[in-house]
Design an enzyme around this catalytic site. Structure first.
Site, PDB file in Angstrom:
ATOM      1  N   ARG A   1     -19.486 -14.540  30.283  1.00 14.91           N
ATOM      2  CA  ARG A   1     -19.684 -15.459  31.667  1.00 14.91           C
ATOM      3  C   ARG A   1     -18.759 -16.116  32.331  1.00 14.91           C
ATOM      4  NH1 ARG A   1     -23.219 -18.516  31.201  1.00 14.91           N
ATOM      5  NH2 ARG A   1     -23.525 -17.998  28.658  1.00 14.91           N
TER       6      ARG A   1
ATOM      7  N   LYS B   1     -27.266 -12.405  35.426  1.00 14.90           N
ATOM      8  CA  LYS B   1     -27.397 -14.022  34.229  1.00 14.90           C
ATOM      9  C   LYS B   1     -27.495 -14.480  35.839  1.00 14.90           C
ATOM     10  CE  LYS B   1     -28.407 -14.584  30.673  1.00 14.90           C
ATOM     11  NZ  LYS B   1     -29.314 -14.006  30.012  1.00 14.90           N
TER      12      LYS B   1
ATOM     13  N   HIS C   1     -35.906 -18.141  28.606  1.00 15.09           N
ATOM     14  CA  HIS C   1     -34.820 -17.782  28.320  1.00 15.09           C
ATOM     15  C   HIS C   1     -35.735 -16.560  27.277  1.00 15.09           C
ATOM     16  CE1 HIS C   1     -30.577 -17.450  26.333  1.00 15.09           C
ATOM     17  NE2 HIS C   1     -30.874 -15.568  26.939  1.00 15.09           N
TER      18      HIS C   1
ATOM     19  N   SER D   1     -27.372 -16.676  22.137  1.00 14.92           N
ATOM     20  CA  SER D   1     -26.834 -15.564  22.108  1.00 14.92           C
ATOM     21  C   SER D   1     -26.793 -15.150  20.386  1.00 14.92           C
ATOM     22  CB  SER D   1     -25.655 -15.147  22.771  1.00 14.92           C
ATOM     23  OG  SER D   1     -24.498 -13.852  22.328  1.00 14.92           O
TER      24      SER D   1
ATOM     25  N   LYS E   1     -32.639 -12.073  19.313  1.00 10.85           N
ATOM     26  CA  LYS E   1     -34.490 -12.078  19.887  1.00 10.85           C
ATOM     27  C   LYS E   1     -34.117 -10.662  20.659  1.00 10.85           C
ATOM     28  CE  LYS E   1     -32.717 -13.760  23.722  1.00 10.85           C
ATOM     29  NZ  LYS E   1     -31.077 -14.149  24.066  1.00 10.85           N
ATOM     30  N   THR E   2     -32.782  -9.811  20.268  1.00 10.02           N
ATOM     31  CA  THR E   2     -33.100  -8.669  21.311  1.00 10.02           C
ATOM     32  C   THR E   2     -33.302  -7.535  19.777  1.00 10.02           C
ATOM     33  OG1 THR E   2     -31.514  -8.363  22.868  1.00 10.02           O
ATOM     34  CG2 THR E   2     -32.364  -6.583  22.000  1.00 10.02           C
TER      35      THR E   2
ATOM     36  N   ASP F   1     -34.951 -10.191  26.878  1.00 11.17           N
ATOM     37  CA  ASP F   1     -34.271 -11.342  27.314  1.00 11.17           C
ATOM     38  C   ASP F   1     -34.602 -12.560  28.242  1.00 11.17           C
ATOM     39  OD1 ASP F   1     -31.496 -12.708  26.983  1.00 11.17           O
ATOM     40  OD2 ASP F   1     -30.975 -12.083  29.195  1.00 11.17           O
TER      41      ASP F   1
END
Length: 528
Positions: free
Chosen positions: A56, A198, A217, A235, A239-240, A254
């Protein structure tokens, strides 16, 4: 014919080319290959490069300063103001640039809970962008498409670069601009698909809290008994990876909402990092790389074999895939209220424990702090660990003031008696460069102990600096690693580093202290 334009002439197009609306994955891949946008990789996955931008562009994101929203928005470095007339100028130039060109349209939804679901439309020049948003958002039925009316639209002109950006007050040729009054956004100068994902999240972060729905988030999963867990983290914190658990159904990886009815996914797919992807450690993600999924910026050989360890293009290599490619996913992606909240941090200083128990007030403190650390080599100029504090574990996407989200979380944690834990997926035995990364199997055992309640049977030790409690034993995990001080050869160095990090927490929290006076008291304490 008016029926073939789907009303997009209202956006200002001089003339309209062919509109390819909600093509199938097969059709989109055919278009992508014909246009030379990518190639076929593992098990039929599409492989694309995103050009100059492999992530991003936060410095190029703006929100139009207009009367209906300006009092609510958390203005600053994250949400930069732009004048309405500049937006109109760019909107005109973008629609002129795309006029007469064939466009790809995705009509679908964000929000799995029908009560809070929003119809969205995304128009792109690139078919792989249409496939990306098809993966990431909720796909409509034929019946839902018949009378579809979008409540927010993104026009993606990735190949338009604004040469007069300085005169317009932009920071570069790239722009991502949201007009909340018009329910419309424009993107120019970047091919990175994550801007669309996003972007919609940022919009929902504005709309949902105003309806008293928490937007988060985080990833989420649910056990066989209906027990929901939330995993917050920036990041690279896991999380994933940690929410994708063969023993639990994945709600999403997410972005979620938390209403009076429970938790729901805002998306219809996942966007996972694939750098160093190991099929043994992350089998579900690895097996999701097949037809319908899109690999971004990976390195591969002449036979299209991917080298997931190769970082020569970027460390931010990713795969997007629809949720149904995870066998153990919950569809529709809605569930009850969370039983546990886990804050994931990658502590490169190596002083936070593998797991700590938080009081509700400490949970609010760590939520507002949003701590993780960058390590040497990930960015130019980073030569030693750098503390990173991202409000609500997602400052880049928070449209309202931090207190709005923090108060909603505190209210829901109290009402539903949610337990909270801090889990360090970063370093142990020393800081980055000396210690080693936490062992993923150990972290999984810790997560399992939290979710099945076994961790509550442990004895606990109070940490004199950070104030949280550390378990003395967790099933299957070497007790020596649970207290990080024990893993350092030099205990004095550990003490000094812990104080250093604690002071960073204290300094960072000063900006929240006026709005949250009671929370500052539950943060770290340094007596020297």
């Amino acid at each position: 014919m008016a029926s073939e334009t789907y009303g997009i002439e209202k956006l200002g197009f001089k003339n309209i080319g062919k509109i390819f609306r909600n093509l199938t994955p097969q059709e989109l891949v055919e278009h992508e290959l014909r246009l030379g946008e990518g190639c076929i990789g593992p098990n039929g996955a599409l492989m694309v490069d995103t050009g100059k931008f492999t992530g991003r562009s936060p410095k190029d994101k703006f929100i139009v300063d207009e009367p209906s929203s300006t009092e609510n928005i958390w203005w600053g470095n994250v949400n930069q103001k732009i004048k309405p007339e500049v937006f109109e100028t760019l909107k005109h130039r973008v629609t002129e640039f795309l006029s007469g060109k064939d466009l790809y349209m995705f009509d679908g939804f964000t929000g799995a809970d029908k009560k809070y679901q929003m119809p969205i439309r995304i128009l792109t020049k690139k078919p792989w962008h249409a496939m990306f948003v098809r993966n990431m958002f909720l796909r409509p039925t034929e019946a839902e498409l018949e009378n579809f009316t979008p409540e927010f639209t993104i026009l993606n002109a990735a190949m338009y670069f604004e040469k007069e950006y300085k005169e317009l007050g932009l920071n570069s040729e790239v722009f991502i601009i949201f007009n909340l009054a018009q329910k419309f956004a424009i993107i120019g100068g970047t091919q990175y698909g994550g801007e669309m994902k996003k972007g919609i999240f940022s919009v929902m972060n504005y709309l949902l809290p105003l309806k008293k729905v928490m937007s988060m988030h985080c990833s989420a999963n649910v056990g066989k008994k209906g027990d929901v867990a939330l995993f917050f983290g920036l990041s690279g914190t896991g999380k994933t990876t940690l929410s994708t658990d063969p023993e639990r159904a994945l709600i999403g990886d997410d972005e979620h909402g938390w209403s009076d009815d429970g938790v729901f996914n805002l998306e219809g797919g996942c966007y996972a990092k694939v750098i160093d992807l190991d099929p043994a450690k992350e089998p579900d993600i690895y097996n999701a790389i097949r037809f319908e999924s899109i690999l971004e910026n990976v390195v591969y050989d002449a036979k299209r074999k991917v080298d997931y360890k190769d970082k020569s293009k970027t460390e931010n290599t990713r795969v997007s895939y629809p949720l149904h490619l995870i066998p153990n996913s919950k569809i529709p992606s809605v569930a009850g209220h969370p039983k546990n909240i886990i804050f994931l941090t990658c502590d490169a200083f190596g002083v936070l424990p593998p797991v700590a128990r938080l009081t509700p007030e400490q949970a609010s403190y760590h939520f507002l702090s949003g701590y993780t650390a960058k390590v040497a080599g990930t960015e130019r100029g980073v030569t030693e660990p750098q503390a990173t504090f991202s409000t609500c574990f997602g400052a880049a996407f928070m449209t309202l003031r931090p207190k709005v989200y923090a108060d909603l979380l505190a209210e829901k944690v109290h009402k539903h008696k949610v337990k909270a834990y801090l889990v360090n997926t970063g370093w142990t035995g020393g800081a980055y460069g000396v210690g080693k990364r936490m062992n993923l199997p150990d972290t999984r055992k810790i997560i399992t102990a939290i979710l099945n309640g076994e961790i509550g049977e442990s004895e606990w030790q109070h940490d004199s600096v950070f104030g949280f409690e550390i378990p003395l034993h967790v099933g299957g995990v070497d007790t020596a690693i649970l207290n990080p001080r024990n893993t350092w050869a030099d205990h004095h160095a550990f003490d000094q580093t812990r104080i250093k990090l604690a002071k960073m927490f204290i300094e960072n929290f000063k900006k929240y202290a006026d709005d949250n006076p009671t929370l500052a008291a539950v943060g770290p304490v340094v007596t020297e």
